[in-house]
Design a protein around this motif. Structure first.
Motif, PDB file in Angstrom:
ATOM      1  N   UNK A 349       6.922  13.734   1.266  1.00 50.86           N
ATOM      2  CA  UNK A 349       7.152  12.474   1.912  1.00 50.86           C
ATOM      3  C   UNK A 349       5.610  12.663   2.327  1.00 50.86           C
ATOM      4  N   UNK A 350       5.046  13.689   2.564  1.00 49.46           N
ATOM      5  CA  UNK A 350       3.020  13.088   2.618  1.00 49.46           C
ATOM      6  C   UNK A 350       3.278  12.551   1.573  1.00 49.46           C
ATOM      7  N   UNK A 351       2.737  13.108   0.301  1.00 47.09           N
ATOM      8  CA  UNK A 351       1.998  12.456  -0.732  1.00 47.09           C
ATOM      9  C   UNK A 351       3.110  10.808  -1.053  1.00 47.09           C
ATOM     10  N   UNK A 352       3.717  10.598  -0.897  1.00 40.03           N
ATOM     11  CA  UNK A 352       4.376   9.318  -0.974  1.00 40.03           C
ATOM     12  C   UNK A 352       4.188   8.477   0.642  1.00 40.03           C
ATOM     13  N   UNK A 353       3.909   9.143   1.485  1.00 42.89           N
ATOM     14  CA  UNK A 353       3.681   8.314   2.807  1.00 42.89           C
ATOM     15  C   UNK A 353       2.261   7.666   2.128  1.00 42.89           C
ATOM     16  N   UNK A 354       0.889   8.892   1.628  1.00 40.68           N
ATOM     17  CA  UNK A 354      -0.556   8.100   1.137  1.00 40.68           C
ATOM     18  C   UNK A 354       0.032   7.801   0.577  1.00 40.68           C
ATOM     19  N   UNK A 355       0.750   7.455  -1.144  1.00 37.87           N
ATOM     20  CA  UNK A 355       1.018   6.821  -1.932  1.00 37.87           C
ATOM     21  C   UNK A 355       0.842   4.919  -1.124  1.00 37.87           C
ATOM     22  N   UNK A 356       1.962   4.588  -0.212  1.00 43.49           N
ATOM     23  CA  UNK A 356       1.795   3.812   0.069  1.00 43.49           C
ATOM     24  C   UNK A 356       1.406   3.051   0.686  1.00 43.49           C
ATOM     25  N   UNK A 357       0.408   3.837   1.543  1.00 44.77           N
ATOM     26  CA  UNK A 357      -0.740   3.392   2.605  1.00 44.77           C
ATOM     27  C   UNK A 357      -1.865   3.371   1.179  1.00 44.77           C
ATOM     28  N   UNK A 358      -2.303   3.637   0.736  1.00 44.77           N
ATOM     29  CA  UNK A 358      -3.281   3.090  -0.374  1.00 44.77           C
ATOM     30  C   UNK A 358      -3.414   1.616  -0.557  1.00 44.77           C
ATOM     31  N   UNK A 359      -1.952   1.319  -0.972  1.00 44.78           N
ATOM     32  CA  UNK A 359      -1.141  -0.084  -1.750  1.00 44.78           C
ATOM     33  C   UNK A 359      -1.209  -0.652  -1.068  1.00 44.78           C
ATOM     34  N   UNK A 360      -1.018  -0.573   0.787  1.00 41.46           N
ATOM     35  CA  UNK A 360      -0.778  -1.516   1.568  1.00 41.46           C
ATOM     36  C   UNK A 360      -2.076  -1.741   1.711  1.00 41.46           C
ATOM     37  N   UNK A 361      -2.918  -0.671   1.897  1.00 44.86           N
ATOM     38  CA  UNK A 361      -4.940  -0.805   1.364  1.00 44.86           C
ATOM     39  C   UNK A 361      -5.660  -1.787   0.851  1.00 44.86           C
ATOM     40  N   UNK A 362      -5.025  -1.535  -0.246  1.00 46.18           N
ATOM     41  CA  UNK A 362      -5.648  -2.506  -1.177  1.00 46.18           C
ATOM     42  C   UNK A 362      -5.052  -4.132  -0.934  1.00 46.18           C
ATOM     43  N   UNK A 363      -3.824  -4.495  -1.139  1.00 50.76           N
ATOM     44  CA  UNK A 363      -3.237  -5.790  -0.267  1.00 50.76           C
ATOM     45  C   UNK A 363      -3.846  -6.807   0.457  1.00 50.76           C
ATOM     46  N   UNK A 364      -4.528  -5.150   1.964  1.00 48.46           N
ATOM     47  CA  UNK A 364      -4.627  -6.133   2.808  1.00 48.46           C
ATOM     48  C   UNK A 364      -6.198  -6.579   2.722  1.00 48.46           C
ATOM     49  N   UNK A 365      -6.413  -5.823   1.637  1.00 48.55           N
ATOM     50  CA  UNK A 365      -8.200  -6.422   1.816  1.00 48.55           C
ATOM     51  C   UNK A 365      -8.350  -7.611   0.948  1.00 48.55           C
ATOM     52  N   UNK A 366      -7.195  -7.830  -0.209  1.00 43.90           N
ATOM     53  CA  UNK A 366      -7.112  -9.314  -1.006  1.00 43.90           C
ATOM     54  C   UNK A 366      -6.718  -9.856  -0.117  1.00 43.90           C
ATOM     55  N   UNK A 367      -5.477  -9.868   1.138  1.00 46.27           N
ATOM     56  CA  UNK A 367      -4.685 -10.558   1.650  1.00 46.27           C
ATOM     57  C   UNK A 367      -6.382 -11.096   2.819  1.00 46.27           C
ATOM     58  N   UNK A 368      -7.566 -10.621   2.842  1.00 51.08           N
ATOM     59  CA  UNK A 368      -8.202 -10.437   4.331  1.00 51.08           C
ATOM     60  C   UNK A 368      -9.796 -11.458   3.417  1.00 51.08           C
ATOM     61  N   UNK A 369      -9.573 -11.030   1.609  1.00 52.45           N
ATOM     62  CA  UNK A 369     -10.205 -12.189   0.772  1.00 52.45           C
ATOM     63  C   UNK A 369     -10.337 -13.103   1.067  1.00 52.45           C
ATOM     64  N   UNK A 370      -9.019 -13.442   0.698  1.00 50.62           N
ATOM     65  CA  UNK A 370      -8.348 -14.946   1.016  1.00 50.62           C
ATOM     66  C   UNK A 370      -8.637 -15.701   1.626  1.00 50.62           C
TER      67      UNK A 370
END
Length: 425
Positions: A349-370
């Motif tokens: 669960x911890x590994x899965x949660x870190x992976x999902x958190x990293x992906x959401x961070x990248x999506x947030x940065x992309x949307x912030x740039x736009x």
């Protein structure tokens, strides 16, 4: 002067008999009337009275004559015609009709009236058994409504005092037959019902008599007074084959005043013997109870809890410690088992949660740039500014301004105030 002859009683009765039995009219005569006070001896002889509304005459119907009678059985209240001869029974000086034959006519008016009243009162519930009350077991004061001079009151007092010498007897005298008797009986019973006299029960009645003599106790108002008595009441109208209506309305009835006293008053000897027996039984019961309690106490005091209570306490302490240890061990084992089961799951669960958190961070940065590209602040950072009037209204054309009007210029990093000098050509 000629001396007057003195006769004996027997001589007078003999003369009267000769006078009454001599005339032919009295030797063969029909008499009509209503039967009352009927009785029959063991030898088969019948005795009764014949009566009309004003008078009555005693009659004898010997067995050698009544054996030939084939009509309806004779009874009180029957209206008959009797044929016979007038006779005199010298020992008592009593004359009577010696009957040889009888013709029945029907039932007399008097008994018909009584039967009709009986049906009426029964329909009103006056005689219902549910209305009857028990007599007090130990009355201290009894009230008696009867003639103060008759044999009835003497019998009641004598029997009551014999049975219970300390009994208190309150007499309310009244007429028991003749004109005014019903009203007198009612008044006497009502006086005894007055709470101030504290009467426990009432005996009301009289000695025996014919149906006519007892009619006061068949009066409707008298019967209702018996039924409505506040105090339990005994009807004691004696020596009569057919009961009077007051017997049916009272709580209890006795065939004679003597029987009423026996019914109402307990025998002191029986009461004393009963109390003595009860005392013995009570003492025996208490003795047995005490003995049983002593035995229970002995058994309890011989138990370990009484002999060595500290040892029982030590046993309980050891049992409690053992239970606590078992609970602690069970809890520890359960936690270790749960932890072992949960560890592989938690690592995944911890590994899965870190992976999902990293992906959401990248999506947030992309949307912030736009979003930065569309933001007014982003435009200002590229060298642009916003001009506003004092009312905060954004200026989009020189036509909106007046000369010398103060304006606010918003830059990417700060604000400045300027004065409008006119449009540049």
């Amino acid at each position: 002067m000629e001396e007057t002859k003195t006769y004996s009683v027997s001589e007078i009765n003999s003369i009267v008999k000769q006078l009454l039995t001599g005339p032919d009219i009295l030797r063969n005569i029909w008499i009509q009337g209503e039967i009352s006070n009927y009785s029959k001896s063991h030898q088969g002889h019948i005795y009764f009275n014949l009566k009309d509304p004003k008078s009555l005459i005693a009659c004898t119907f010997f067995s050698y004559s009544n054996g030939r009678y084939k009509g309806k059985p004779l009874e009180n209240g029957m209206e008959i015609k009797a044929f016979g001869a007038i006779s005199v029974y010298e020992p008592r000086g009593q004359y009577n009709l010696n009957i040889s034959k009888i013709e029945e006519l029907g039932q007399g008016d008097l008994l018909l009236q009584i039967e009709e009243l009986k049906r009426k009162l029964a329909a009103q519930g006056v005689f219902d058994p549910e209305r009857k009350r028990k007599l007090p077991a130990f009355p201290w004061r009894i009230g008696v409504a009867t003639s103060p001079t008759g044999a009835a009151i003497e019998d009641i007092i004598r029997i009551s005092k014999q049975r219970f010498p300390n009994i208190d007897i309150l007499i309310s005298p009244c007429l028991v037959q003749g004109d005014g008797a019903p009203e007198s009986i009612i008044s006497a019973i009502k006086q005894l019902n007055d709470p101030k006299w504290d009467v426990d029960l009432i005996i009301a009645g009289r000695g025996g008599g014919s149906t006519e003599d007892l009619m006061a106790f068949n009066d409707e108002k008298v019967v209702l007074t018996f039924a409505e008595s506040r105090v339990p009441i005994i009807s004691a109208v004696g020596h009569q084959i057919d009961s009077v209506l007051s017997d049916l309305a009272a709580d209890h009835f006795a065939p004679t005043p003597t029987a009423a006293a026996e019914m109402a008053v307990p025998e002191m000897e029986l009461v004393e013997s009963g109390l003595a027996e009860f005392e013995v039984r009570l003492k025996t019961a208490l003795k047995n109870q005490v003995s049983n309690l002593k035995e229970k106490f002995r058994i309890l005091t011989n138990k370990k809890a009484f002999l060595d209570p500290r040892s029982m306490l030590n046993d309980r302490i050891l049992q409690l410690d053992e239970i606590n240890s078992r609970i602690h061990l069970l809890g520890k084992n359960y936690l270790m088992s749960a932890q072992n089961k949960f560890s592989p799951v938690s690592n995944g669960l911890i590994t899965s949660f870190k992976s999902q958190l990293e992906r959401k961070k990248k999506e947030f940065q992309l949307l912030s740039g736009k979003l930065e590209g569309f933001s007014p602040l982003g435009t200002l950072k590229r060298g642009y500014s916003v001009v506003r009037k004092k009312g905060k209204k954004v200026v989009t054309s020189p036509a909106q301004l007046e000369k010398e009007e103060e304006l606010e210029v918003i830059l990417a990093e700060g604000r400045i105030r300027v004065s409008y000098q006119g449009e540049i050509q």
